[in-house]
Enzyme design. Sequence first.
Site, PDB file in Angstrom:
ATOM      1  N   HIS A  98       0.072 -40.141  16.759  1.00  0.00           N
ATOM      2  CA  HIS A  98       0.947 -40.214  15.577  1.00  0.00           C
ATOM      3  C   HIS A  98       0.065 -39.854  14.374  1.00  0.00           C
ATOM      4  CE1 HIS A  98       4.291 -41.115  13.170  1.00  0.00           C
ATOM      5  NE2 HIS A  98       4.423 -42.412  13.330  1.00  0.00           N
TER       6      HIS A  98
ATOM      7  N   CYS B 110       2.193 -49.839  10.798  1.00  0.00           N
ATOM      8  CA  CYS B 110       2.939 -48.591  10.577  1.00  0.00           C
ATOM      9  C   CYS B 110       4.439 -48.832  10.423  1.00  0.00           C
ATOM     10  CB  CYS B 110       2.674 -47.617  11.712  1.00  0.00           C
ATOM     11  SG  CYS B 110       3.267 -48.197  13.322  1.00  0.00           S
TER      12      CYS B 110
ATOM     13  N   ARG C  94       3.426 -42.163   3.611  1.00  0.00           N
ATOM     14  CA  ARG C  94       3.864 -41.143   4.575  1.00  0.00           C
ATOM     15  C   ARG C  94       4.410 -39.936   3.794  1.00  0.00           C
ATOM     16  NH1 ARG C  94       5.402 -42.544   9.717  1.00  0.00           N
ATOM     17  NH2 ARG C  94       5.638 -40.305   9.939  1.00  0.00           N
TER      18      ARG C  94
ATOM     19  N   ASP D 276       0.227 -52.919  15.523  1.00  0.00           N
ATOM     20  CA  ASP D 276       1.419 -52.106  15.794  1.00  0.00           C
ATOM     21  C   ASP D 276       2.206 -52.848  16.867  1.00  0.00           C
ATOM     22  OD1 ASP D 276       3.258 -50.024  16.046  1.00  0.00           O
ATOM     23  OD2 ASP D 276       1.927 -48.711  17.191  1.00  0.00           O
TER      24      ASP D 276
ATOM     25  N   ARG E 177       9.450 -35.240  17.005  1.00  0.00           N
ATOM     26  CA  ARG E 177       9.112 -36.559  17.569  1.00  0.00           C
ATOM     27  C   ARG E 177       9.602 -36.547  19.011  1.00  0.00           C
ATOM     28  NH1 ARG E 177       9.945 -42.461  14.935  1.00  0.00           N
ATOM     29  NH2 ARG E 177       7.997 -41.744  14.028  1.00  0.00           N
TER      30      ARG E 177
ATOM     31  N   GLN F  79       0.945 -40.676  10.683  1.00  0.00           N
ATOM     32  CA  GLN F  79       0.791 -42.101  10.383  1.00  0.00           C
ATOM     33  C   GLN F  79      -0.664 -42.428  10.052  1.00  0.00           C
ATOM     34  OE1 GLN F  79       3.426 -44.499  10.391  1.00  0.00           O
ATOM     35  NE2 GLN F  79       1.812 -45.532   9.243  1.00  0.00           N
TER      36      GLN F  79
HETATM   37  N1   CP Z   1       6.015 -45.603  11.211  1.00  0.00           N
HETATM   38  C1   CP Z   1       6.992 -44.781  11.644  1.00  0.00           C
HETATM   39  O1   CP Z   1       6.745 -43.687  12.175  1.00  0.00           O
HETATM   40  O2   CP Z   1       8.248 -45.238  11.403  1.00  0.00           O
HETATM   41  P1   CP Z   1       9.601 -44.641  11.992  1.00  0.00           P
HETATM   42  O3   CP Z   1       9.542 -44.799  13.491  1.00  0.00           O
HETATM   43  O4   CP Z   1      10.696 -45.429  11.370  1.00  0.00           O
HETATM   44  O5   CP Z   1       9.676 -43.191  11.626  1.00  0.00           O
HETATM   45  N1  NVA Z   2       3.558 -47.170  18.585  1.00  0.00           N
HETATM   46  C1  NVA Z   2       4.881 -47.164  18.020  1.00  0.00           C
HETATM   47  C2  NVA Z   2       4.874 -46.548  16.668  1.00  0.00           C
HETATM   48  C3  NVA Z   2       6.202 -46.546  15.974  1.00  0.00           C
HETATM   49  C4  NVA Z   2       6.189 -45.832  14.672  1.00  0.00           C
HETATM   50  C5  NVA Z   2       5.842 -46.449  18.941  1.00  0.00           C
HETATM   51  O1  NVA Z   2       5.473 -45.407  19.500  1.00  0.00           O
HETATM   52  O2  NVA Z   2       6.953 -46.933  19.135  1.00  0.00           O
END
Ligand code: CP
Ligand code: NVA
Length: 280
Positions: free
Chosen positions: A128, A248, A276, A208, A101, A131
């Site tokens: 993502h 998400c 997930r 989101d 990430r 997701q």
């Molecule tokens: N939806 C998602 O990726 O959640 P987290 O940021 O908690 O991993």
């Molecule tokens: N769009 C959001 C998704 C979090 C899971 C972010 O990048 O923060």
Amino acid sequence: MQRHFLSINDLSKKEILQIFNLAKRVKKNPTIYSSKLKNKTMAMIFEKPSLRTRVSFEVGMTELGGHAIYLGPNDIQMGVRETPMDIARNLERMVDIVMARVFEHQKLIDLSVDTKIPVINALSDIEHPCQAMADFLTILEHKKSFKKLKITYIGDCNNNVTRSLYYLSQKLDVNFVMAGPEGYKLGLGTELMSPFEAIKNADCGITDTWVSMGLESEKKKRLKVFPKYQINKKLMSLAKKDAIFMHCLPAYRGYEVTDEVIDGKQSVVFDEAENRLHVQ
Ligand code: CP
Ligand code: NVA
């Protein structure tokens, strides 16, 4: 050549459907698969916080008989202590797969470009994909088929989640409609409409956060333009009666979605979170 999963576009339609089928089988009967990844190790690189992604990948590895190692922001300091390419050259000598990430998508490309082990995008500024896969699996479970569905996304149309959902809907020929403020477009030729028009007769409403991780400095500016795009009871009432609501998570209640909607009967956000685990 080693394959990676950095984008939805790294998978074919056939592979995506195979993953949904396998995910459903694993979900139904996980014990059958409990030694599939025996003695396999995943390195999990996190430059940003996480609840679902970290827990689902780690539990997933455990349930398949393998092991996962969490490498937080202060552990390896990608790009500070070492380049992503050097990190990958080390990791491939010790582990079997990497998920990361990252703030900049380029780091995923650098990690994956010259390594013998697969790299999975666990969220970047661009996509993502895990997701989106969980989201479409959830839609499939609730709606049985993708045929004739109208899936509507309302909010920040130029973020990682939207881009992966858009690519996945293109792959699966699903009608995917988006609405958000000017200046927050995906830029892929997709049409932006009013939120009311977009949600009308939809089978699924998705949103989101308005302020993705890494964009905190834009919070004030964004909070001024996004409120018109909140998914609330009034907006959701324009969707089909049996429409589902998805997010998400984490959700910023009172901003992109109201308590009434996220805690309401149409909300499937925790099925979505659980998926997930299965889809990954
Ligand atoms: N939806 C998602 O990726 O959640 P987290 O940021 O908690 O991993
Ligand atoms: N769009 C959001 C998704 C979090 C899971 C972010 O990048 O923060």
